[in-house]
Design an enzyme around this catalytic site. Structure first.
Site, short mmCIF file in Angstrom:
data_model
loop_
_atom_site.label_atom_id
_atom_site.label_comp_id
_atom_site.label_asym_id
_atom_site.label_seq_id
_atom_site.Cartn_x
_atom_site.Cartn_y
_atom_site.Cartn_z
N GLY A 91 1.03 -1.18 0.12
CA GLY A 91 0.15 0.39 0.03
C GLY A 91 0.87 1.17 0.13
O GLY A 91 0.15 1.95 0.25
N GLN A 92 1.96 1.00 0.17
CA GLN A 92 3.27 2.41 -0.52
C GLN A 92 3.11 3.06 -1.10
O GLN A 92 3.33 2.20 -2.96
CB GLN A 92 4.31 2.21 0.17
CG GLN A 92 5.62 3.24 -0.18
CD GLN A 92 6.87 3.29 0.37
OE1 GLN A 92 7.73 2.14 0.62
NE2 GLN A 92 7.34 4.34 0.21
N HIS A 98 7.11 6.63 5.54
CA HIS A 98 6.47 7.74 6.40
C HIS A 98 5.77 6.39 6.48
O HIS A 98 5.43 5.72 6.94
CB HIS A 98 5.36 8.67 5.44
CG HIS A 98 4.78 8.85 4.17
ND1 HIS A 98 5.89 7.77 3.04
CD2 HIS A 98 3.77 7.27 4.46
CE1 HIS A 98 4.82 6.99 2.74
NE2 HIS A 98 3.73 6.73 3.12
P1 AMP Z 1 1.47 5.94 1.15
O1 AMP Z 1 -0.27 5.23 0.93
O2 AMP Z 1 1.50 4.94 2.70
O3 AMP Z 1 2.07 5.08 0.68
O4 AMP Z 1 0.56 6.77 2.08
C1 AMP Z 1 0.45 7.96 1.48
C2 AMP Z 1 -0.46 9.36 2.01
O5 AMP Z 1 0.41 10.20 1.85
C3 AMP Z 1 -1.24 8.97 1.63
O6 AMP Z 1 -2.24 8.94 2.35
C4 AMP Z 1 -1.32 10.40 0.72
O7 AMP Z 1 -2.98 10.49 0.82
C5 AMP Z 1 -0.70 11.09 1.59
N1 AMP Z 1 -0.91 12.43 1.20
C6 AMP Z 1 0.37 12.41 -0.82
N2 AMP Z 1 0.34 14.02 -1.09
C7 AMP Z 1 0.32 14.45 -0.32
C8 AMP Z 1 0.15 15.58 0.13
N3 AMP Z 1 0.45 16.55 -0.74
N4 AMP Z 1 -0.08 16.27 1.27
C9 AMP Z 1 -0.23 15.58 2.22
N5 AMP Z 1 -0.09 14.42 1.97
C10 AMP Z 1 0.12 13.06 0.98
#
Ligand code: AMP
Length: 112
Positions: A91-92, A98
């Site tokens: 799911g990344q 992060h």
């Molecule tokens: P993952 O899917 O674990 O890689 O999480 C990535 C997260 O980043 C997701 O929950 C997105 O909603 C979040 N995300 C992507 N772009 C942004 C952004 N510009 N500002 C804040 N959150 C973001």
């Protein structure tokens, strides 16, 4: 890294709702929250994910978790879920390490 959205947030090139910053990491609100509180905690150093971290990243990995505890305490959050998706299959979607700090609703186990 030039085309990394989280690096752009860290540098200020892309706006976000930053709620915490120290020498090692930045925390900001997730754009697409999956819980009433959904904060992303990211290292200032570009590391792709936990699997890509090396021995020399041990301090920053620890600092990320300590930042999560600090943010939770500052926001009176006692129960929270701290998740790091590692790899696309898990799911990344953003390839900059992060932790998701989520709170304010009931969480199921095992995680979906
Ligand atoms: P993952 O899917 O674990 O890689 O999480 C990535 C997260 O980043 C997701 O929950 C997105 O909603 C979040 N995300 C992507 N772009 C942004 C952004 N510009 N500002 C804040 N959150 C973001």
């Amino acid at each position: 890294m030039t085309d990394c959205i989280f690096c752009k947030i860290i540098s200020g090139e892309v706006k976000s709702q930053i709620i915490y910053e120290d020498d090692f990491c930045v925390a900001f609100k997730d754009l697409n929250p999956q819980a009433p509180t959904h904060i992303l905690i990211v290292p200032k150093k570009h590391i792709e994910n936990i699997a890509a971290a090396g021995e020399d990243d041990a301090l920053v990995l620890g600092k990320l978790q300590l930042a999560a505890a600090k943010i939770a305490k500052e926001n009176n959050i006692k129960d929270f879920r701290l998740v790091a998706n590692n790899g696309k299959g898990a799911g990344q979607s953003v390839m900059h390490l992060h932790y998701h700090l989520m709170a304010g609703r009931r969480f199921l186990w095992p995680a979906g």
